[in-house]
Design an enzyme around this catalytic site. Sequence first.
Site, short mmCIF file in Angstrom:
data_model
loop_
_atom_site.label_atom_id
_atom_site.label_comp_id
_atom_site.label_asym_id
_atom_site.label_seq_id
_atom_site.Cartn_x
_atom_site.Cartn_y
_atom_site.Cartn_z
N SER A 102 0.73 50.44 68.51
CA SER A 102 -0.03 49.25 68.12
C SER A 102 -0.60 48.45 69.28
O SER A 102 -1.41 47.54 69.05
CB SER A 102 0.83 48.33 67.25
OG SER A 102 0.92 48.86 65.96
N LYS B 115 -4.26 48.26 69.41
CA LYS B 115 -5.02 47.30 68.59
C LYS B 115 -5.67 46.21 69.44
O LYS B 115 -6.66 45.61 69.03
CB LYS B 115 -4.10 46.68 67.53
CG LYS B 115 -3.55 47.69 66.52
CD LYS B 115 -2.43 47.09 65.67
CE LYS B 115 -1.84 48.10 64.70
NZ LYS B 115 -0.64 47.57 63.99
N TYR C 295 4.12 40.46 65.14
CA TYR C 295 4.29 40.40 63.67
C TYR C 295 5.22 39.26 63.28
O TYR C 295 5.08 38.15 63.81
CB TYR C 295 4.80 41.75 63.12
CG TYR C 295 4.10 42.92 63.76
CD1 TYR C 295 2.75 43.13 63.51
CD2 TYR C 295 4.75 43.79 64.63
CE1 TYR C 295 2.08 44.19 64.11
CE2 TYR C 295 4.09 44.84 65.22
CZ TYR C 295 2.75 45.03 64.95
OH TYR C 295 2.10 46.06 65.55
N1 GLN Z 1 0.76 53.87 64.27
C1 GLN Z 1 1.75 52.92 63.87
C2 GLN Z 1 1.62 52.61 62.39
O1 GLN Z 1 0.53 52.47 61.92
C3 GLN Z 1 1.62 51.68 64.68
C4 GLN Z 1 2.59 50.60 64.28
C5 GLN Z 1 3.14 49.80 65.41
O2 GLN Z 1 3.10 50.22 66.58
N2 GLN Z 1 3.72 48.65 65.10
O3 GLN Z 1 2.57 52.52 61.68
#
Ligand code: GLN
Length: 306
Positions: free
Chosen positions: A67, A70, A241
Site C-alpha cells: 500500500s 498508493k 488506516y
Molecule cells: N495489496 C494489498 C491489498 O489490497 C495492499 C494492502 C495494504 O498494504 N494495506 O490488500
Amino acid sequence: MTNLTELQRVLDGIVAAAARISDRGEVADYIPELSAADPAMFGIAVSLASGEVLAAGDARTAFSIQSISKVFTLAMALGRLGDGLWRRVGREPSGLAFNSILQLEQENGRPRNPFVNAGAIVVTDAILAASEPREVLAELLRFVREAAEDGDIHINKEVARSEAGTGHRNRALAHMLKAQGNLHNTPDRVLGTYFHQCALEMSCVQLARAGRFLIGGREAALIAPYNVRRINALMMTCGHYDGSGDFAYRVGLPAKSGVGGGILAVAPRRASIAVWSPGLNAHGNSKLGTMAAEMLADRMGWSVFS
Ligand code: GLN
C-alpha cells in the site's frame, strides 16, 4: 543540520533494540507470496534533505511495498487530474480497516480517502483513463526510479499473480464501485493494474530515496509544492488506516504503511524515512516499524508536533 554521526548511532541503536524483541507481530498471509517473508528481517534508512543516505540492519533487502505504492499513484493522479480527483474520493479518515467494504455501500460508492483500498482502486482507475495498464505501470516505474534515482526497482509479477488469485475483498470493492458508478474501467482491468502496483519491490534505501519528493522545499521537485503539502496531510490523517491516530500520537510524522511490513515516513524539510519489519499489528501496520519510527522521531526531535 543533522549530525550524521549521531543519526547513525540512533539507527544502529534502533536495530539493536528491534533485535531484542521477540513479539514481532504477524506476517500477512492473505497474499500467499507475502507469507514467506522472514519476521526476523529489520531494516531502516534515512534520506536527508541535504542528500546523505544513512541506513542500518537489512536496509538493502527488497520487500513488497504494497500500500505504500498508493502514495506514488496518488501523486500521479493529482498531477494528471488535479482537484477533479476529489469528486470521486474523499479526504477523511475512515476509522475502518484498509479493506473494509461496509462504508462504501453506506456512502454511495465514494471512498473515504485515497489510501483505503477502495479509494486507491478509484485512484488507479483515474490514472487508467487515457492509458493502457502497461503504460500506467511503466509510468509508475519511471516515477519511482526517477524519484529514487535508481533504475533497479521492479514489480514482482509472482506477488501480483498471487494477490490476483486470492484478492476477493478487492474484487468485491471494485465491483461495488462499478455498480455505484465510480469505476470507469472494468473491475478486472483496474485490479490487474492495482495488484501490480502493490507488488512493487524496494529496499529501505530505495524507498527512503524514492520518498524524497515529499520532503518539500527542494528546487527540482517531481510534483507541485501544494501537492507535497496535501499528500503529507493525507498520510498523517489516513496513512495508517484505523491506526492513523495512534501513529500520529506516537510518531508525529506523516507516513504510509503497507502489509509487506514497510513504512514510508516524512520529516518535512528534513528527511524521508523507510523502515521494514514484516510482522504486522492488528491494524495491518508494521509492529516494529511503528516502534522504530517512534524511536527515531523521538531521539532526533523530528515530530512535526515538536
Ligand atoms: N495489496 C494489498 C491489498 O489490497 C495492499 C494492502 C495494504 O498494504 N494495506 O490488500
